[in-house]
Design a protein around this motif. Structure first.
Motif, mmCIF file in Angstrom:
data_model
loop_
_atom_site.group_PDB
_atom_site.id
_atom_site.type_symbol
_atom_site.label_atom_id
_atom_site.label_comp_id
_atom_site.label_asym_id
_atom_site.label_seq_id
_atom_site.Cartn_x
_atom_site.Cartn_y
_atom_site.Cartn_z
ATOM 1 N N ASP A 28 0.855 -1.186 0.000
ATOM 2 C CA ASP A 28 0.000 0.000 0.000
ATOM 3 C C ASP A 28 0.893 1.238 0.000
ATOM 4 O O ASP A 28 1.489 1.584 1.020
ATOM 5 C CB ASP A 28 -0.906 -0.017 1.236
ATOM 6 N N ASP A 30 0.212 4.312 -0.081
ATOM 7 C CA ASP A 30 -0.230 5.417 0.778
ATOM 8 C C ASP A 30 0.410 5.331 2.160
ATOM 9 O O ASP A 30 0.582 6.347 2.836
ATOM 10 C CB ASP A 30 -1.754 5.417 0.914
ATOM 11 N N THR A 31 0.729 4.101 2.575
ATOM 12 C CA THR A 31 1.406 3.935 3.868
ATOM 13 C C THR A 31 2.746 4.667 3.873
ATOM 14 O O THR A 31 3.133 5.291 4.867
ATOM 15 C CB THR A 31 1.631 2.440 4.166
ATOM 16 N N LYS A 33 3.503 7.317 2.309
ATOM 17 C CA LYS A 33 3.278 8.764 2.401
ATOM 18 C C LYS A 33 2.930 9.200 3.814
ATOM 19 O O LYS A 33 2.996 10.388 4.142
ATOM 20 C CB LYS A 33 2.187 9.177 1.416
ATOM 21 N N ARG A 72 7.985 11.507 -2.791
ATOM 22 C CA ARG A 72 7.073 10.363 -2.666
ATOM 23 C C ARG A 72 6.042 10.337 -3.799
ATOM 24 O O ARG A 72 4.857 10.045 -3.582
ATOM 25 C CB ARG A 72 6.407 10.345 -1.286
ATOM 26 N N THR A 74 3.822 9.106 -6.592
ATOM 27 C CA THR A 74 3.164 7.799 -6.639
ATOM 28 C C THR A 74 3.711 6.904 -7.749
ATOM 29 O O THR A 74 4.006 5.724 -7.520
ATOM 30 C CB THR A 74 1.646 7.962 -6.810
#
Length: 224
Positions: A28, A30-31, A33, A72, A74
């Protein structure tokens, strides 16, 4: 990815464990970030490791995409994480229980684990795992250069990327005698001596017999 489970003991990291392959690995992004900057940057040490031990193209991509990596971005993270997982899966697929090839994943870790364990036990602001590995990779590259396996350009290029990402390449607080003693407990040692994974070029490393305390001390101190 890899299926290794480990438990830390007072005498060292990951000294007790087992191999148990997962049914699913979920990444994941998003983790990543959500992490504090120091923790995120610490994790990048392992990313650089994969470029050095297995994929010189990945290393070059990290150099080119430095800013996006630190931001970071994506897409950048997706590409980098996917490639690192591919590399580890490839290595583990050939050597699940670390009887040969998988030892290359230990680049920077023999010294790094010893350094990390010492800092956790004795320093008010201990090193993060990736920070210790970054220093371990730096010292391993220096040892390789002393042994004429790589040149100064290799050593400088690796150190430059680590620094630009905000990772340390030295830790003056390290007492060499204590670090050497801790390395003797490394889980990947054969017999009484640990082994060192040393680079020969970008994308190529090998696990070698212990080169001797004096040479490792020179590599740590930067004195030849």
């Amino acid at each position: 990815v890899g299926g290794k489970t480990g438990v830390n003991l007072k005498s060292g990291k990951n000294l007790v464990g087992a191999f148990y392959q997962p049914r699913l690995v979920l990444c994941d992004l998003d983790t990543l970030k959500a992490l504090p900057r120091r923790e995120y940057v610490s994790g990048l040490a392992e990313v650089i490791k994969y470029g050095i031990i297995y994929d010189e193209i990945l290393f070059a991509q990290l150099e080119r995409n430095l800013a996006r990596l630190l931001q970071r971005d994506t897409k950048t993270l997706r590409d980098v994480v996917a490639r690192c997982c591919e590399i580890k899966a490839d290595v583990v697929g050939q050597d699940e229980t670390e009887s040969g090839l998988r030892a290359i994943l230990n680049f920077g870790h023999t010294i790094g684990h010893a350094l990390e364990s010492y800092s956790v036990a004795h320093h008010p602001d201990p090193l993060r795992h990736g920070e210790a590995v970054a220093i371990g990779m730096t010292w391993a590259a220096r040892a390789a250069r002393i042994l004429h396996l790589v040149d100064r350009q290799f050593e400088a290029k690796q150190a430059s990327l680590l620094r630009e990402l905000g990772l340390p390449v030295d830790w003056p607080a390290a007492p060499v005698d204590k670090i050497l003693q801790a390395m003797k407990y490394d889980k990947k040692r054969k017999g009484k001596e640990p082994r060192l994974v040393l680079p020969s070029e970008f994308g190529q490393v090998e696990s070698r017999e212990w080169p001797g305390d004096n040479l490792v001390t020179q590599a740590i101190n930067g004195v030849e």
